[in-house]
Motif scaffolding. Structure first.
Motif, mmCIF file in Angstrom:
data_model
loop_
_atom_site.group_PDB
_atom_site.id
_atom_site.type_symbol
_atom_site.label_atom_id
_atom_site.label_comp_id
_atom_site.label_asym_id
_atom_site.label_seq_id
_atom_site.Cartn_x
_atom_site.Cartn_y
_atom_site.Cartn_z
ATOM 1 N N GLN A 1 -21.843 -20.466 19.701
ATOM 2 C CA GLN A 1 -21.923 -21.047 18.357
ATOM 3 C C GLN A 1 -22.206 -22.546 18.418
ATOM 4 O OE1 GLN A 1 -19.191 -20.060 15.183
ATOM 5 N NE2 GLN A 1 -18.356 -18.336 16.367
ATOM 6 N N LEU A 2 -21.619 -23.209 19.427
ATOM 7 C CA LEU A 2 -21.750 -24.668 19.516
ATOM 8 C C LEU A 2 -23.159 -25.109 19.899
ATOM 9 C CD1 LEU A 2 -18.302 -25.357 21.197
ATOM 10 C CD2 LEU A 2 -18.971 -25.983 18.859
ATOM 11 N N VAL A 3 -23.960 -24.199 20.438
ATOM 12 C CA VAL A 3 -25.367 -24.527 20.705
ATOM 13 C C VAL A 3 -26.267 -23.792 19.709
ATOM 14 C CG1 VAL A 3 -25.042 -25.125 23.132
ATOM 15 C CG2 VAL A 3 -25.498 -22.734 22.502
ATOM 16 N N ARG A 4 -25.645 -23.323 18.617
ATOM 17 C CA ARG A 4 -26.370 -22.725 17.483
ATOM 18 C C ARG A 4 -27.109 -21.439 17.865
ATOM 19 N NH1 ARG A 4 -25.896 -25.963 13.401
ATOM 20 N NH2 ARG A 4 -27.536 -24.946 12.169
ATOM 21 N N ARG A 5 -26.573 -20.745 18.827
ATOM 22 C CA ARG A 5 -27.116 -19.421 19.162
ATOM 23 C C ARG A 5 -26.252 -18.396 18.437
ATOM 24 N NH1 ARG A 5 -27.429 -20.153 25.660
ATOM 25 N NH2 ARG A 5 -27.679 -17.875 25.613
ATOM 26 N N PHE A 6 -26.380 -18.420 17.091
ATOM 27 C CA PHE A 6 -25.425 -17.706 16.235
ATOM 28 C C PHE A 6 -25.537 -16.195 16.352
ATOM 29 C CE2 PHE A 6 -26.012 -21.801 13.840
ATOM 30 C CZ PHE A 6 -24.783 -22.329 14.186
ATOM 31 N N GLU A 7 -26.748 -15.678 16.445
ATOM 32 C CA GLU A 7 -26.888 -14.221 16.495
ATOM 33 C C GLU A 7 -26.263 -13.665 17.779
ATOM 34 O OE1 GLU A 7 -27.714 -12.347 14.145
ATOM 35 O OE2 GLU A 7 -28.481 -13.866 12.758
ATOM 36 N N ALA B 1 -19.281 -17.404 12.547
ATOM 37 C CA ALA B 1 -20.689 -17.329 12.920
ATOM 38 C C ALA B 1 -21.518 -16.686 11.806
ATOM 39 C CB ALA B 1 -20.841 -16.547 14.220
ATOM 40 N N LEU C 1 -22.161 -19.151 9.074
ATOM 41 C CA LEU C 1 -23.151 -20.180 9.403
ATOM 42 C C LEU C 1 -24.590 -19.677 9.305
ATOM 43 C CD1 LEU C 1 -21.256 -21.833 12.373
ATOM 44 C CD2 LEU C 1 -21.697 -22.866 10.140
ATOM 45 N N VAL C 2 -24.778 -18.372 9.392
ATOM 46 C CA VAL C 2 -26.129 -17.825 9.193
ATOM 47 C C VAL C 2 -26.266 -17.210 7.799
ATOM 48 C CG1 VAL C 2 -26.591 -17.441 11.644
ATOM 49 C CG2 VAL C 2 -25.495 -15.634 10.301
#
Length: 840
Positions: free
Chosen positions: A753-759, A791, A794-795
């Motif tokens: 999540q912290l590197v925005r790899r949410f999926e 997560a 955030l998406v």
């Protein structure tokens, strides 16, 4: 020869182009025809074998010794004599021949005078050359006519050395190779003393009396042995013979069973060469049987057993007897003290015998002084002779003495490993001394314990199994512990010893739990409880209940674990067993913590800590502090937790408890992270990780990586955190640790999540929730759902996020975690607001 001018002029006769050590007739009317140089027999070096490998380092060392060297004044300084020693069949002669051949062909023309080679046959009584006879042959090779060779040793020695010196002065330096010397007195008279002539000596003994550079030749490693096997076979049969490369597994087995002995490898190759249709696997199978292996390693012209015979026959009766008794030791090496018990003598005399056997290369010193080991094929050879001389050597009595030594000394060492008060055996000065002995003898004791029963000594198996339990647990040799406990259990059951059966079941359960075979551990401890109750052993019953509780906690059967520890606590208080009471309180606290009865857990650990301090149990005190710190963390009393873990860490380091040190570092790092001292946790978890890898503790390694990842996240080293959690996940899956897998997935998701790899994060959190659900961990499932909700939010998958937060809130409420419940409710509210704003 006259100058033709004066009748009374001095007459001068000069002979050039040769070296002479005998009378030369000269006169006016006699013409002497001399060759440009004498061609003595300096080409007697045997041809080097075409198959030769694994000795590059030794060849380089010997060549460095043989190279001409200049001193400070520009002249050559004395070259070292090099003496190569090693076991029969180890390849000493071939090494010398290969080295001499390379030296002779060196581009700088090191030895223009050639090579003198002599085989002294020092170990063959029928062929053995005396120094006098050897010198006669060498002088003949140097072109000295027989009528000019004196009879005595000293005269021959002086002439021989004078000849070598003269050749060196003429620029025709010679290399002397003295093969197969049995003693320094046999080889010494053949050594040059002119300071320029070089010499190579080979012997089965270490010839330290030659003032030579000593080289000990060891066995070939498995790869070199396999290569030599293939080379020798292809040389004999041509490159089309691919039996070795076609079946590398069989080739490896043959090499392993030849135990790195070049003679054995060459015989194996010759055996295959003599039967071109025989598969390598057939020979590998034939060599498997120990009792016939030496018979198989033989050809009409050579045999491994015959090579060993020549060394064996040189032993004195006492040396030969000890040599024959050494294979009775079941392990890989033997101490001087153990050998003394085998021989029934004092350690000083035993050491003298062992040192001679080592000098003869029938045994070899282990890296640690005072320990000795034997080549596998020599071991078989010695055992053959031992069985033949069993009555003469009193073989059964020797084994009894050895096993009694192991039993008694292990029991003495075990008294120093007890952390509770009690008498300590005087055999060892302190705990460290006892551990040193156990570490050195660990392999011997393990094999002895597992084989003694089959040798008719079941009491040795059971005694060692019980005495080694604390040590094997402390050093985390769990596989050995399982093997030994299983062997002891079989013995106790065979003899109907129910008390011993209960002890063996208890130890087996502890070892099984340590390797995470929890269901088997539960079964073993349940059987132990039944056995102890059967004959009314309340103390044993309490121990079994305690251990059962530990195994039940690992499979998350927490209420049953609490019940087992509560029963154990009652039994310990019934008997006034303060040590057992502290142990029961600690384990009860661990189980209470899992059902979130944190204050009760803190109280239990505090009581345990007080008991340990009362008893002076430093080991238990360290464990109690560590457990207390974990419970304090769960009620967010982080500074107190840090203090507890710091004290526990100091105690573990004081005791040299590396496993406990790692656990303390791990828990201290987690507490430091909570008070935002972020760099310190990274250091603590890194140290813990190193300790776990040092100990081979894969489960602990996973925990260390998990917490290291969390600390790295806190300082925004996100990619490193992802890598740490990914490694943790792989370890948990490797170990089949489903609960740990859920933990690793959950924390990996947070890092993603912290590197925005949410999926990706959503996917791993979903997997984590499923794993925790399967494990029955409602709180862990709630954490995974809560993180998944974040997560999803955030998406902008708001409906799914709300559902996740709702489920998480329910689970946290159910488990009584008000803090996490508040977090989930907050996430739920924020998501509702975002959804409303989007819809508006």
């Amino acid at each position: 020869m006259s100058d033709g001018t004066r009748e009374d002029a001095a007459t001068s006769n000069t002979i050039s182009g040769g070296i002479f050590f005998y009378a030369v007739v000269q006169g006016r009317d006699i013409a002497v025809q001399l060759p440009s140089q004498i061609s003595p027999a300096l080409s007697g070096l045997p041809a080097p074998a075409s198959a030769f490998t694994g000795r590059d380092k030794h060849v380089e060392q010997l060549l460095a010794d043989l190279a001409p060297r200049t001193g400070g004044a520009g002249g050559q300084r004395a070259a070292l004599v090099s003496a190569v020693s090693g076991l029969a069949g180890i390849g000493k002669t071939e090494l010398a021949v290969q080295t001499a051949t390379r030296a002779l062909n060196h581009p700088n023309n090191w030895f223009p005078g050639g090579v003198l080679f002599t085989d002294l046959a020092g170990y063959d009584p029928e062929r053995r050359l005396s120094p006098v006879r050897a010198l006669q042959g060498l002088l003949h090779a140097l072109a000295i006519p027989g009528e000019h060779i004196p009879n005595g040793l000293e005269d021959r020695q002086r002439l021989y050395r004078s000849v070598l010196a003269a050749y060196a002065r003429e620029g025709r330096r010679i290399l002397v190779v003295i093969d197969n010397a049995s003693t320094a007195s046999q080889a010494g008279p053949l050594l040059p003393t002119d300071g320029t002539t070089a010499a190579l000596v080979t012997s089965r003994h270490t010839l330290d009396g030659l003032d030579a550079r000593l080289h000990d030749l060891d066995t070939l490693d498995e790869a070199a042995s396999t290569t030599l096997l293939g080379q020798a076979l292809r040389h004999a049969r041509g490159h089309h013979d691919t039996r070795i490369t076609d079946d590398p597994q069989a080739a490896t087995v043959i090499a392993r069973l030849c135990a790195g002995l070049p003679l054995a490898v060459r015989i194996a190759a010759a055996t295959l060469a003599a039967a071109p249709t025989r598969p390598a696997a057939s020979l590998a199978a034939a060599l498997q049987a120990e009792h016939t292996r030496l018979d198989k390693l033989a050809r009409p012209d050579r045999a491994v057993r015959a090579a060993f015979d020549l060394s064996y026959q040189y032993l004195t009766p006492d040396q030969a007897r000890l040599f024959r008794l050494l294979p009775l030791n079941p392990g890989p090496d033997v101490s001087t003290a153990a050998a003394a018990h085998l021989a029934g003598t004092d350690p000083d005399h035993a050491e003298t015998l062992l040192q001679y056997l080592a000098e003869a290369h029938l045994i070899e010193p282990a890296p640690a002084w005072g320990r000795w080991r034997m080549h596998d094929l020599v071991h078989l050879y010695a055992d053959e002779h031992g069985r033949t001389h069993a009555n003469t050597d009193q073989r059964d009595g020797a084994r009894t003495r050895l096993f009694t030594h192991y039993q008694d000394t292990t029991q003495a060492a075990d008294t120093h490993l007890n952390t509770h008060p009690g008498p300590r055996a005087l055999h060892f000065s302190d705990r460290d001394h006892a551990l040193q002995w156990l570490d050195a003898e660990h392999a011997n004791l393990t094999v002895t314990a597992t084989t003694a029963s089959a040798l008719g000594r079941p009491a040795t198996t059971t005694s060692l199994a019980l005495s080694l339990a604390q040590y094997l647990d402390y050093r985390r040799y769990f596989d050995d512990w399982i093997t030994i406990a299983t062997a002891a259990l079989a013995v106790f059951r065979e003899f109907g010893d129910r008390r011993g059966e209960g002890q063996a079941l208890n130890n087996l359960g502890l070892a099984l739990r340590a390797v995470r075979r929890f269901e088997e551990a539960i079964d073993a401890h349940t059987q132990a409880v039944t056995v102890y109750r059967e004959f009314g052993n309340r103390r044993g019953e309490g121990q079994a209940l305690n251990n059962l509780g530990l195994a039940l906690r690992e499979v998350r059967r927490f209420e049953e674990a609490i019940d087992a520890h509560t029963q154990d606590l009652a039994i310990c208080r019934e008997f006034g067993d303060r040590y057992g009471e502290g142990r029961a309180l600690n384990n009860l606290g661990l189980a209470l913590r899992e059902v979130r009865r944190f204050q009760e857990a803190i109280d239990a650990h505090t009581q345990d800590l007080a008991i340990c301090r009362e008893l002076g149990d430093r080991y238990g005190e360290g464990g109690a502090l560590n457990s207390l710190g974990l419970a304090l963390q769960l009620v967010r009393r982080f500074e107190e937790a840090i203090d507890a873990h710091t004290q526990g860490l100091a105690i573990c380091r004081e005791l040299g408890d590396r496993y406990g040190e790692g656990r303390a570092l791990n828990n201290l790092g987690a507490a430091l992270r909570e008070v935002r001292r972020f760099e310190e946790p990274i250091d603590a978890h890194t140290q813990d990780l190193a300790i776990c890898r040092e100990l081979g503790d894969r489960h602990g390694e996973g925990l260390a990586l998990n917490n290291l990842g969390a600390a790295l996240r806190a300082v925004r080293r996100f990619e490193e955190a992802i890598d740490a959690h990914t490694q943790d996940l792989a370890i948990c899956r490797e170990l089949g640790d489903r609960h740990g897998e859920g933990r690793a997935l959950n924390n990996l998701g947070l890092a993603l999540q912290l590197v925005r790899r949410f999926e990706e994060a959503i996917d791993v959190h979903t997997q984590a929730a499923t794993v925790f659900r399967e494990c029955g961990d409602r709180h862990g499932e709630g954490q995974a759902l809560n993180n998944s909700g974040l997560a999803l939010q955030l998406v902008r998958r708001f409906e799914e996020a709300i559902d996740a937060y709702t489920q998480a809130t329910t689970l946290f409420r159910e488990t009584g975690d008000r803090y996490s419940e508040s977090t989930a409710l907050s996430g739920w509210a924020i998501t509702h607001n975002e959804r409303w704003l989007r819809q508006s």
